[in-house]
Design a protein around this motif. Structure first.
Motif, PDB file in Angstrom:
ATOM      1  N   ASN A  42       0.671  -1.199  -0.123  1.00 30.50           N
ATOM      2  CA  ASN A  42      -0.083   0.140  -0.102  1.00 30.50           C
ATOM      3  C   ASN A  42       0.931   1.121  -0.012  1.00 30.50           C
ATOM      4  OD1 ASN A  42      -2.416  -1.207  -0.212  1.00 30.50           O
ATOM      5  ND2 ASN A  42      -3.124  -0.755   1.897  1.00 30.50           N
ATOM      6  N   ASP A  43       2.090   1.240   0.525  1.00 31.24           N
ATOM      7  CA  ASP A  43       2.785   2.414   0.500  1.00 31.24           C
ATOM      8  C   ASP A  43       3.272   2.542  -0.985  1.00 31.24           C
ATOM      9  OD1 ASP A  43       2.932   2.240   3.450  1.00 31.24           O
ATOM     10  OD2 ASP A  43       5.095   1.525   3.429  1.00 31.24           O
ATOM     11  N   ARG A  44       3.842   1.508  -1.365  1.00 33.22           N
ATOM     12  CA  ARG A  44       3.997   1.519  -2.940  1.00 33.22           C
ATOM     13  C   ARG A  44       2.754   2.214  -3.849  1.00 33.22           C
ATOM     14  NH1 ARG A  44       7.098  -2.981  -1.581  1.00 33.22           N
ATOM     15  NH2 ARG A  44       5.463  -4.388  -2.603  1.00 33.22           N
ATOM     16  N   LEU A  45       1.861   1.530  -3.721  1.00 30.39           N
ATOM     17  CA  LEU A  45       0.636   1.645  -4.258  1.00 30.39           C
ATOM     18  C   LEU A  45       0.091   3.235  -3.955  1.00 30.39           C
ATOM     19  CD1 LEU A  45      -1.659   0.983  -6.212  1.00 30.39           C
ATOM     20  CD2 LEU A  45      -2.760  -0.381  -4.358  1.00 30.39           C
ATOM     21  N   ALA A  46       0.084   3.668  -3.030  1.00 27.48           N
ATOM     22  CA  ALA A  46      -0.384   5.084  -2.696  1.00 27.48           C
ATOM     23  C   ALA A  46       0.469   6.089  -3.280  1.00 27.48           C
ATOM     24  CB  ALA A  46      -0.351   5.322  -1.114  1.00 27.48           C
ATOM     25  N   LYS A  47       1.813   5.728  -3.228  1.00 30.20           N
ATOM     26  CA  LYS A  47       2.909   6.698  -3.991  1.00 30.20           C
ATOM     27  C   LYS A  47       2.609   6.724  -5.401  1.00 30.20           C
ATOM     28  CE  LYS A  47       6.408   6.343  -0.552  1.00 30.20           C
ATOM     29  NZ  LYS A  47       7.579   5.770  -0.007  1.00 30.20           N
ATOM     30  N   TYR A  48       2.417   5.666  -6.018  1.00 30.17           N
ATOM     31  CA  TYR A  48       2.137   5.500  -7.444  1.00 30.17           C
ATOM     32  C   TYR A  48       1.008   6.253  -7.831  1.00 30.17           C
ATOM     33  CZ  TYR A  48       0.876   3.529 -11.954  1.00 30.17           C
ATOM     34  OH  TYR A  48       0.337   3.163 -13.254  1.00 30.17           O
ATOM     35  N   LEU A  49      -0.245   5.888  -7.101  1.00 28.00           N
ATOM     36  CA  LEU A  49      -1.301   6.735  -7.462  1.00 28.00           C
ATOM     37  C   LEU A  49      -1.147   8.200  -7.362  1.00 28.00           C
ATOM     38  CD1 LEU A  49      -4.271   4.761  -5.515  1.00 28.00           C
ATOM     39  CD2 LEU A  49      -3.924   5.027  -8.030  1.00 28.00           C
ATOM     40  N   VAL A  50      -0.513   8.806  -6.512  1.00 28.52           N
ATOM     41  CA  VAL A  50      -0.163  10.245  -6.367  1.00 28.52           C
ATOM     42  C   VAL A  50       0.448  10.681  -7.321  1.00 28.52           C
ATOM     43  CG1 VAL A  50       0.803  12.173  -4.865  1.00 28.52           C
ATOM     44  CG2 VAL A  50      -0.678  10.262  -3.509  1.00 28.52           C
ATOM     45  N   GLU A  51       1.595   9.901  -7.517  1.00 31.06           N
ATOM     46  CA  GLU A  51       2.655  10.380  -8.809  1.00 31.06           C
ATOM     47  C   GLU A  51       1.694  10.295 -10.076  1.00 31.06           C
ATOM     48  OE1 GLU A  51       5.708   7.656  -8.554  1.00 31.06           O
ATOM     49  OE2 GLU A  51       6.712   8.620  -6.750  1.00 31.06           O
ATOM     50  N   SER A  52       0.886   9.390 -10.241  1.00 33.07           N
ATOM     51  CA  SER A  52       0.106   9.302 -11.487  1.00 33.07           C
ATOM     52  C   SER A  52      -0.954  10.245 -11.670  1.00 33.07           C
ATOM     53  CB  SER A  52      -0.657   7.631 -11.393  1.00 33.07           C
ATOM     54  OG  SER A  52       0.378   6.910 -11.646  1.00 33.07           O
ATOM     55  N   LEU A  53      -1.794  10.551 -10.572  1.00 36.34           N
ATOM     56  CA  LEU A  53      -2.576  11.582 -10.437  1.00 36.34           C
ATOM     57  C   LEU A  53      -2.050  13.046 -10.847  1.00 36.34           C
ATOM     58  CD1 LEU A  53      -4.816  10.547  -7.647  1.00 36.34           C
ATOM     59  CD2 LEU A  53      -5.630  10.543 -10.147  1.00 36.34           C
TER      60      LEU A  53
END
Length: 146
Positions: A42-53
């Motif tokens: 979830n740490d990685r997924l959350a960072k990925y979502l923020v970067e992608s958004l």
């Protein structure tokens, strides 16, 4: 949700029981991970979502039939118009918080689902040895209530 918007990640309850909250450019919480989901994936997924958004990434859902999906309550639950994001095992993992604009909330939900499914496909491609053993475990960990 324009490319110039600035999304941020907030960690509620830092530590082992941390909870990820993604805030929009106005600082309003918009996406929240389920409680007890404070795993490394979830740490990685959350960072990925923020970067992608923040980058304005808007992929088509690469796995609409078997990947993560939106689940929004019908007319039966007018008190809670939440838009939920579930994993392939039908477990609720994230929630799109209500802004009063159902269309905007659903659009964000569809975008987040497409980003999550893209993330897992990219992760499997970049770690082919993990695709048969590691990825399902990672997917299951996102919702583990340990």
């Amino acid at each position: 949700m324009s490319p110039s918007s600035h999304w941020t990640l907030f960690i509620a309850r830092p530590g082992r029981d941390r909870q990820h909250v993604i805030r929009d450019s106005r600082g309003e919480p918009r996406i929240i991970f389920g409680e007890g989901n404070g795993t490394r994936i979830n740490d990685r997924l959350a960072k990925y979502l923020v970067e992608s958004l923040n980058s304005g990434l808007n992929p088509e859902d690469p796995n609409p039939d078997e990947g993560w999906f939106l689940d929004s309550p019908g007319d039966s639950d007018e008190q809670d118009p939440a838009i939920l994001i579930c994993d392939p095992e039908f477990e609720i993992r994230l929630e799109i918080l209500d802004t009063g604009s159902l269309e905007e909330d659903q659009a964000l939900g569809r975008k987040v689902v497409a980003l999550i499914n893209t993330y897992f496909i990219l992760t499997e491609v970049s770690h082919p040895s993990a695709s048969s053993t590691g990825s399902p475990t990672e997917k299951q960990q996102t919702g583990s209530k340990r």
